[in-house]
Design a protein around this motif. Structure first.
Motif: not given
Length: 392
Positions: A23-30, A75-92, A224-227
């Motif tokens: 699973p992969l939440t986000a990958l900004w290769a830039l 700055y880069v403004d990232c659209m939280p379409n799926g899985g983001l924000p990643v913090y605050g759910t209590g999961t890894p 990268r962001v991983y769930p």
């Protein structure tokens, strides 16, 4: 882990293969060269919009191009379409990036904030430069009530004008750790989460809320962001621009195992190196108290897709290996007393156990995996992640 007779019976019914990519939440290769979009390479479409960049901000980086931030208004403004924000759910979860930036005071690589929060208010989860240690990386976490859960700085430098890889890994319950250039940082990043976290903004190179702040000067590449929590093996693969695979079990409420806070991921078994004669702590926990349990061990590395049983359990200890032992007689001993009511089936309850062990005075590799009987699961049990203990 399970009765060998059970293994034979279940093979025909449940053996399968897992997906090829973790699973992969986000990958900004830039890696872009034109336009104002930082494309998200995951399936979630968390694309970023480049804001205030002038000219051509892309330049050769670690893998292809990277993005240059001026420290003034980029700055880069990232659209939280799926899985983001990643913090605050209590999961890894995990956040990784390549960074090439000079020392600077309290500037951010990655941030999650709230659009209505003014400066100094609102919840925050950020990874950026230090304050007292401006060459080092600082992790900052604050909840809606402005209670600071974590403000800690790395021992290793990240902001020193050369390329460094950072990987922040958090189990969601306060066991945080940081890898710098693939090496576990010596700083203590443990904390106690609490309260609520109302995030709706995600950014690279700044903090976005009612006003923008903490703008970074330098370059970023391959963010990268991983769930899930990465292992040291995973971090090394990500540093090499690899796509993480699957085939390994992760901890679940019914069966959880860690050694000194380290556990496995979808992509690899957890691995910890322990010196001969040193002590370490084996932690087991379950929400299935009262049901039989097993602890499997083998003197060989864990294997991917060793035995896939049901939709949520993969046995990674090689059950057929001559060194494999099952610590509790094939699910023969209950863990605690079953909780039952007349007319109702027994129900599990939460239990945990911690055991301090001493490594032998000889070289050894042992792989562990923990399982609990679970009458509600498709395969009849729950399995923990696998963990390798290396005693060189």
């Amino acid at each position: 882990m399970i009765m060998r007779t059970h293994v034979i019976l279940m093979l025909a019914l449940f053996v399968g293969t897992l997906g090829a990519q973790a699973p992969l939440t986000a990958l900004w290769a830039l890696d872009e060269t034109t336009g104002t979009t930082a494309a998200d390479g995951s399936i979630n479409g968390n694309h970023g919009t480049l804001v205030n960049f002038a000219g051509t901000p892309w330049a050769p980086a670690v893998f292809g191009n990277g993005l240059t931030f001026d420290g003034i208004d980029d700055y880069v403004d990232c659209m939280p379409n799926g899985g983001l924000p990643v913090y605050g759910t209590g999961t890894p979860y995990s956040v990784t990036a390549w960074v090439n930036a000079p020392p600077q005071n309290d500037k951010r690589i990655y941030s999650e904030g709230n659009s209505t929060g003014a400066f100094g208010s609102g919840p925050l989860f950020t990874l950026g430069s230090g304050t007292s240690l401006q060459s080092n990386l600082r992790v900052y976490i604050r909840n809606d009530a402005l209670s600071q859960q974590l403000t800690a700085q790395s021992v290793s430098p990240v902001f020193d004008g050369t390329w460094h890889h950072m990987a922040w890994v958090d189990d969601g319950a306060g066991a945080g750790r940081l890898y710098v250039d693939g090496v576990l940082d010596a700083a203590d990043f443990s904390y106690t989460p609490g309260g609520t976290y109302t995030f709706d903004r995600v950014a690279l190179g700044a903090v976005l809320r009612a006003t923008t702040c903490c703008l970074m000067s330098g370059m970023l590449d391959d963010v990268r962001v991983y769930p899930f929590g990465l292992t040291a093996t995973d971090v090394a693969l990500v540093m090499g621009n690899a796509t993480l695979g699957t085939g390994f079990q992760v901890n679940q409420p019914g069966a959880s195992l860690d050694v000194n806070g380290l556990s496995g991921s979808f992509a690899s078994a957890g691995r910890i190196t322990v010196a001969q004669g040193a002590t370490f702590t084996l932690n087991l926990s379950t929400t299935l108290g009262g049901y039989p349990w097993e602890l499997a061990s083998a003197n060989v590395p864990a294997i991917a897709n060793g035995l896939v049983v049901g939709p949520a359990n993969t046995v990674n200890v090689p059950l057929g290996h001559p060194s494999t032992t099952l610590a509790n007689g094939f699910f023969s001993t209950t863990w605690g007393a079953p909780l039952s009511l007349p007319g109702f089936p027994p129900t599990g309850y939460a239990l945990s156990a911690s055991t301090i062990l001493t490594a032998p005075a000889t070289s050894l590799l042992v792989t562990l995996q923990f399982g609990m009987m679970d009458p509600t699961a498709a395969g009849g049990f729950a399995v923990s992640g696998a963990l390798e203990i290396d005693i060189p």
